[in-house]
Design a protein around this motif. Structure first.
Motif: not given
Length: 649
Positions: A2, A22-25, A28, A561, A601, A609
């Motif tokens: 990701q 970015f925010r994983p998992g 966004n 992602f 998500a 992601q």
């Protein structure tokens, strides 16, 4: 795998660089006005992952950015930085790769250096992602070439540009580019888990075995044809050899075995009737002699001509001497005048400026001329004798030349017989050559049996490999995977109330058509036959969300992602400046789309992601929590965008 961050570095090497985290998992969202760089984020990430032909905009990014970089995180917690310089021209192959643990961060501007290339970058990312190292082998007879499976194909499943997500004829990223549709069809079974390196290798071995079988079949059939041709033409060659004296006592109707034996006998026989070719030694000697005699005869003719010219000049000279001598002899008639003073003019008795010759001087000159004439007359007989000798020698050379011509005419008269003998020798050599060629083409029964045995072995190998390939049944396994994906697709399509979804029995992905298929009890419709851009976007969303949910739940080697550009474009006027200010949009449907993205998500529990670039900016708290960038003017009127305002000044 990701995304953790995206960085843009200024071309002048300044220390501060643009970073987008970015925010994983999780979901966004990059929201903002038009022309702020939202769509370019996706192109930059695609480029950093190793795309050779980038689709980056020319302004203002190309004018200000010198390097692009992404920070990746993998399931094991390791990180990787992929950086690439601004492309010069159509593409660039330079890259920077850096790996590390959870402490690895984006590099500083002065740390950027090209230490790798695109091929190594793809190989490194593919290995970290878990893509097995194998080469895809197209089916036997396919016109396309083999290729290495890598992140290059996996990334095609992770992007949806704004013109792709609303396209009713295609489903995947770059599908309309040359060769990409077939690449997706070739690799999607592997990424779904329906096929692997073993199946590809077996198909490759099957292709090689099939080609070997065809070669063995051709060799065997050629041997049979050649044997049949020998049986048909062998008797003709036997008769020709008999006519030329190479064979005797030939049976009237020999069988196949006798024909072959007679051909070998004719090939080994010496051509008795064929005389050796005439060597041109004698002819050469006579021609050389004739040439020499002609040259010598020409020399005698030239010499005789010189002698004749000499004699003619002698006769002219002696005649002139006689004439002058006769004139001078009249001086003998003078009397006392002979004693006249030569210094005084006899007419006027005046002294002469230059004295005349005296009578005595002229008398002395007459005596000298008489001596010369006598000497010249004595030479004439010598010349005549020399001329007679030359004529005799020339006559001898002419006789030898005549004899030489007679001998040459005799050789020419015998050419007919010699030519006949030579032609017979050529015919015999030609017949023996045809016999040798026929015997070389025709193998023995043991050779034919050996080729038949090799063909049987090749057929057995093809049959055994075909059984293994059939047991793989990649098509059936792929269809099973797509059926599992269709479960979520169908449910989410109904949830979004997409066109034809209410009565649909199944919404699925067609591998052959590379599009969405909506099945109902009375119809089977591809996406292009379902109207409205809202439905086109909606079916793209449910297809890619369901596909990635399946890939992540089955731990397939595909990046975790999914990037979507402008999924709500169908609900706003063309190119809105700020969609959040549009009052008459179908905000309920927009909210439903983003709600589904957020729920999927969460459903994947950190394994997926989702990154969305859009004009929409919903007020709901969960939406605002997902916003990682809001590129709208701030309270002070300062413009926010991917490229900082001061970079373009």
């Amino acid at each position: 795998m990701q995304l953790l961050a995206l960085a843009l570095y200024h071309r002048d090497g300044r220390k501060d660089h643009r970073v987008l985290r970015f925010r994983p998992g999780a979901l966004n969202i990059i929201t903002g006005e038009s022309e702020t760089g939202k769509s370019e984020v996706q192109d930059i990430i695609d480029y950093c992952l190793g795309r050779r032909t980038p689709n980056l905009p020319d302004e203002p990014i190309d004018q200000s950015v010198g390097w692009y970089a992404v920070l990746l995180i993998f399931k094991d917690g390791s990180r990787m930085v992929l950086a690439r310089p601004r492309p010069t021209g159509a593409s660039t192959l330079h890259a920077m790769v850096r790996t590390g643990d959870a402490t690895l961060e984006l590099p500083q501007a002065d740390e950027l250096i090209a230490n790798s290339n695109v091929a190594a970058l793809r190989s490194e990312v593919s290995a970290r992602l878990g893509i097995e190292d194998f080469r895809f082998q197209p089916p036997t007879g396919a016109a396309r070439s083999a290729f290495d499976v890598s992140i290059a194909q996996a990334a095609l499943l992770c992007f949806q540009n704004q013109n792709e997500i609303a396209d009713k004829t295609t489903l995947f990223h770059r599908q309309t580019e040359t060769g990409m549709a077939q690449t997706l069809k070739d690799t999607l079974p592997y990424f779904l888990g329906a096929a692997g390196p073993e199946q590809s290798l077996r198909r490759h071995h099957l292709g090689e075995a099939t080609r070997a079988q065809r070669q063995a079949q051709r060799k065997y059939e050629d041997a049979l044809r050649q044997q049949a041709a020998t049986d048909a033409g062998g008797l003709t060659l036997v008769r020709l050899a008999e006519n030329e004296g190479l064979l005797t006592d030939v049976p009237v109707a020999p069988d196949t075995g006798q024909v072959v034996a007679l051909l070998h006998q004719a090939l080994d026989a010496s051509p008795r009737t064929a005389a050796p070719l005439d060597l041109p030694d004698r002819r050469y000697e006579l021609n050389e002699e004739r040439r020499a005699l002609r040259e010598k005869l020409q020399e005698y003719d030239d010499t005789l001509a010189s002698v004749d010219r000499w004699q003619e000049q002698g006769r002219v000279f002696t005649g002139e001497l006689h004439l002058q001598l006769n004139r001078l002899q009249t001086l003998a008639l003078l009397g006392p005048e002979q004693l006249h003073d030569a210094t005084v003019c006899p007419m006027c008795t005046q002294p002469l400026r230059e004295p005349d010759l005296s009578a005595q001087d002229i008398s002395d000159l007459t005596s000298e001329l008489a001596d010369e004439l006598t000497h010249a007359q004595t030479i004439q007989p010598v010349r005549e004798e020399h001329r007679r000798v030359l004529q005799a020698e020339r006559a001898a050379v002419a006789e030898r030349l005549r004899l030489n011509g007679a001998q040459l005419r005799e050789l020419v008269a015998s050419d007919g017989r010699m030519r006949h003998l030579q032609e017979q020798h050529v015919r015999i050599a030609h017949i023996q050559g045809r016999i040798a060629e026929a015997l070389n083409r025709t193998g023995s029964d043991s050779d034919t049996n050996k080729l038949r045995h090799e063909l049987d072995l090749a057929k057995d190998r093809v049959a055994a490999l075909q059984v293994l390939v059939n047991e793989d049944d990649i098509a059936a396994e792929t269809e099973r995977c797509l059926t599992n994906i269709a479960i979520n697709m169908t449910a989410w399509a109904k949830h979004l109330n997409l066109g034809r979804a209410a009565t649909a029995t199944e919404v699925s992905i067609s591998l052959n058509l590379l599009t969405v298929i909506v099945r109902s009890p009375d119809s089977r419709l591809p996406l292009r036959r379902i109207g409205s851009a809202k439905n086109h976007i909606g079916y793209h969303l449910v297809a890619h969300l369901a596909l990635h949910t399946y890939l992540q739940s089955n731990n397939r080697p595909v990046p975790g992602f999914l990037m979507l550009d402008q999924p709500t474009q169908a609900f706003f006027p063309e190119k809105p400046r700020d969609a959040s200010k549009v009052q008459d949009a179908d905000w309920a449907t927009v909210t439903a789309y983003f709600t589904l993205l957020d729920e999927v998500a969460q459903l994947n529990e950190g394994n997926l992601q989702i990154i969305v670039s859009d004009h929409a900016n919903l007020p709901e708290p969960w939406f605002q929590d997902a916003v990682i960038a809001n590129w709208r003017p701030d309270d002070g009127g300062n413009r926010n965008a991917l490229i900082p305002f001061d970079w373009s000044r």
